[in-house]
Scaffold this active site. Sequence first.
Site, PDB file in Angstrom:
ATOM      1  N   SER A 131       0.851  -1.197   0.000  1.00  0.00           N
ATOM      2  CA  SER A 131       0.000   0.000   0.000  1.00  0.00           C
ATOM      3  C   SER A 131       0.882   1.241   0.000  1.00  0.00           C
ATOM      4  O   SER A 131       2.080   1.164   0.328  1.00  0.00           O
ATOM      5  CB  SER A 131      -0.850  -0.008   1.283  1.00  0.00           C
ATOM      6  OG  SER A 131      -1.564   1.193   1.442  1.00  0.00           O
ATOM      7  N   TYR A 174      -2.648  -1.487  10.191  1.00  0.00           N
ATOM      8  CA  TYR A 174      -2.585  -1.581   8.722  1.00  0.00           C
ATOM      9  C   TYR A 174      -1.173  -1.216   8.247  1.00  0.00           C
ATOM     10  O   TYR A 174      -0.581  -1.909   7.416  1.00  0.00           O
ATOM     11  CB  TYR A 174      -3.645  -0.663   8.104  1.00  0.00           C
ATOM     12  CG  TYR A 174      -3.830  -0.845   6.618  1.00  0.00           C
ATOM     13  CD1 TYR A 174      -4.615  -1.878   6.105  1.00  0.00           C
ATOM     14  CD2 TYR A 174      -3.235   0.020   5.699  1.00  0.00           C
ATOM     15  CE1 TYR A 174      -4.793  -2.046   4.740  1.00  0.00           C
ATOM     16  CE2 TYR A 174      -3.400  -0.136   4.332  1.00  0.00           C
ATOM     17  CZ  TYR A 174      -4.192  -1.159   3.852  1.00  0.00           C
ATOM     18  OH  TYR A 174      -4.363  -1.324   2.498  1.00  0.00           O
TER      19      TYR A 174
HETATM   20  N1  LIG Z   1      -8.436   0.232  -2.211  1.00  0.00           N
HETATM   21  C1  LIG Z   1      -7.359   0.896  -1.853  1.00  0.00           C
HETATM   22  O1  LIG Z   1      -7.354   2.138  -1.812  1.00  0.00           O
HETATM   23  C2  LIG Z   1      -6.102   0.160  -1.487  1.00  0.00           C
HETATM   24  C3  LIG Z   1      -4.947   0.930  -1.274  1.00  0.00           C
HETATM   25  C4  LIG Z   1      -3.780   0.271  -0.929  1.00  0.00           C
HETATM   26  C5  LIG Z   1      -3.744  -1.096  -0.819  1.00  0.00           C
HETATM   27  N2  LIG Z   1      -4.889  -1.813  -1.028  1.00  0.00           N
HETATM   28  C6  LIG Z   1      -4.806  -3.259  -0.879  1.00  0.00           C
HETATM   29  O2  LIG Z   1      -5.314  -3.884  -2.033  1.00  0.00           O
HETATM   30  C7  LIG Z   1      -5.759  -5.202  -1.700  1.00  0.00           C
HETATM   31  C8  LIG Z   1      -7.130  -5.438  -2.303  1.00  0.00           C
HETATM   32  O3  LIG Z   1      -8.064  -4.597  -1.639  1.00  0.00           O
HETATM   33  P1  LIG Z   1      -9.289  -3.881  -2.396  1.00  0.00           P
HETATM   34  O4  LIG Z   1      -9.039  -2.427  -2.288  1.00  0.00           O
HETATM   35  O5  LIG Z   1      -9.538  -4.502  -3.688  1.00  0.00           O
HETATM   36  O6  LIG Z   1     -10.443  -4.188  -1.318  1.00  0.00           O
HETATM   37  P2  LIG Z   1     -11.795  -5.057  -1.432  1.00  0.00           P
HETATM   38  O7  LIG Z   1     -12.357  -5.091  -0.052  1.00  0.00           O
HETATM   39  O8  LIG Z   1     -12.642  -4.541  -2.530  1.00  0.00           O
HETATM   40  O9  LIG Z   1     -11.244  -6.509  -1.826  1.00  0.00           O
HETATM   41  C9  LIG Z   1     -10.530  -7.307  -0.904  1.00  0.00           C
HETATM   42  C10 LIG Z   1     -10.990  -8.741  -1.044  1.00  0.00           C
HETATM   43  O10 LIG Z   1     -10.249  -9.540  -0.112  1.00  0.00           O
HETATM   44  C11 LIG Z   1     -11.156 -10.486   0.454  1.00  0.00           C
HETATM   45  N3  LIG Z   1     -10.688 -10.936   1.767  1.00  0.00           N
HETATM   46  C12 LIG Z   1     -10.662 -10.261   2.927  1.00  0.00           C
HETATM   47  N4  LIG Z   1     -10.236 -11.053   3.917  1.00  0.00           N
HETATM   48  C13 LIG Z   1      -9.997 -12.263   3.362  1.00  0.00           C
HETATM   49  C14 LIG Z   1      -9.558 -13.507   3.891  1.00  0.00           C
HETATM   50  N5  LIG Z   1      -9.298 -13.658   5.203  1.00  0.00           N
HETATM   51  N6  LIG Z   1      -9.400 -14.545   3.039  1.00  0.00           N
HETATM   52  C15 LIG Z   1      -9.689 -14.418   1.726  1.00  0.00           C
HETATM   53  N7  LIG Z   1     -10.144 -13.271   1.174  1.00  0.00           N
HETATM   54  C16 LIG Z   1     -10.284 -12.204   1.990  1.00  0.00           C
HETATM   55  C17 LIG Z   1     -12.472  -9.717   0.587  1.00  0.00           C
HETATM   56  O11 LIG Z   1     -13.577 -10.607   0.738  1.00  0.00           O
HETATM   57  C18 LIG Z   1     -12.489  -8.917  -0.704  1.00  0.00           C
HETATM   58  O12 LIG Z   1     -13.144  -9.621  -1.730  1.00  0.00           O
HETATM   59  C19 LIG Z   1      -5.718  -5.284  -0.171  1.00  0.00           C
HETATM   60  O13 LIG Z   1      -4.550  -5.974   0.231  1.00  0.00           O
HETATM   61  C20 LIG Z   1      -5.647  -3.829   0.246  1.00  0.00           C
HETATM   62  O14 LIG Z   1      -5.054  -3.669   1.511  1.00  0.00           O
HETATM   63  C21 LIG Z   1      -6.056  -1.215  -1.353  1.00  0.00           C
END
Ligand SMILES: NC(=O)c1ccc[n+]([C@@H]2O[C@H](COP(=O)([O-])OP(=O)(O)OC[C@H]3O[C@@H](n4cnc5c(N)ncnc54)[C@H](O)[C@@H]3O)[C@@H](O)[C@H]2O)c1
Length: 276
Positions: free
Chosen positions: A140, A153
Amino acid sequence: MKTLKNKVIAITGAGSGIGRALALDAAKQGASVAICDRNADSLAETVALLGDAPHLATVVDVRSDAEVLAFAAAVAEKFGPAHVIVNNAGVALSHYFDSQSREDFEWVMDINFWGVVRGTEAFLPQLKTHDDAHIVNISSLFGLVGVPSQSAYNASKFAVRGLSESLRQELHDTPIHVSCVHPGGIDTNIIRNGKHLQGADGKPTTTASLARSFARTTSTTPDGAASIIWAGVLRNRGRILIGPETYAMDLVQRLLPAGYPAVLRPFLRIFSTKQR
Ligand SMILES: NC(=O)c1ccc[n+]([C@@H]2O[C@H](COP(=O)([O-])OP(=O)(O)OC[C@H]3O[C@@H](n4cnc5c(N)ncnc54)[C@H](O)[C@@H]3O)[C@@H](O)[C@H]2O)c1
């Protein structure tokens, strides 16, 4: 890796957001995609979007060693050994350190950090059978800079970065490449799927209010993030940054490794004000 065509690509957390966009984009580029998520309903939605593309989908909680190992075995059985593992599943928590529970802290670490370790352990033996393979770990912007209310986080995402940067060097003389991805604000369900009790200013917040203000400040769509990630993988980039805010904060953090919080503070105040 020069192309995703005919590659076997495993992605965790592909029921939503970045993971879903990565799966759809990879399928469009001719890959066989193996996806998993803890949420069966959202995983089924991704499967419907994949249509006739070759795929495998399994409900997996990345907190479970046994489930992640079973996912890897199912991938090898259906498609042969994976060429790429994307350790993407993640959750968010906003709470000050002195009031958050140890249980919540461990929940974040177990998914965001140990989930990446489990995915890497389970798929590494498969990646080693290829002459071109890739580990993609999603960290991130908060794996580059620390922010109040994000101690758990931040810790999980800095840990993903440390793990990835070490692994990249250990695997340097092998055909396995490692990319660590640092997205800024991507318009996904990350806030809605998380737990949020305090904003960056320490004042109480709710998931609904934080989700509203987050949606107003995101810079990139999940599809945009997916194309940047796959382009970075195809160029064997060790570090993939997404969004102008990430480039800006990466620079500020390099110039002011101890002083960057003073630059961040006014932006966090604006963000906190917008929440209410
Ligand atoms: N959206 C942002 O702004 C952002 C920024 C930086 C990093 N990220 C990272 O990107 C990655 C994807 O996140 P996103 O933004 O698409 O969020 P999102 O919530 O849309 O998708 C995350 C997915 O992970 C699944 N998940 C959560 N816990 C789980 C578990 N224990 N086992 C299996 N699946 C699980 C959820 O059900 C969901 O479908 C994450 O690692 C997040 O930290 C996101």
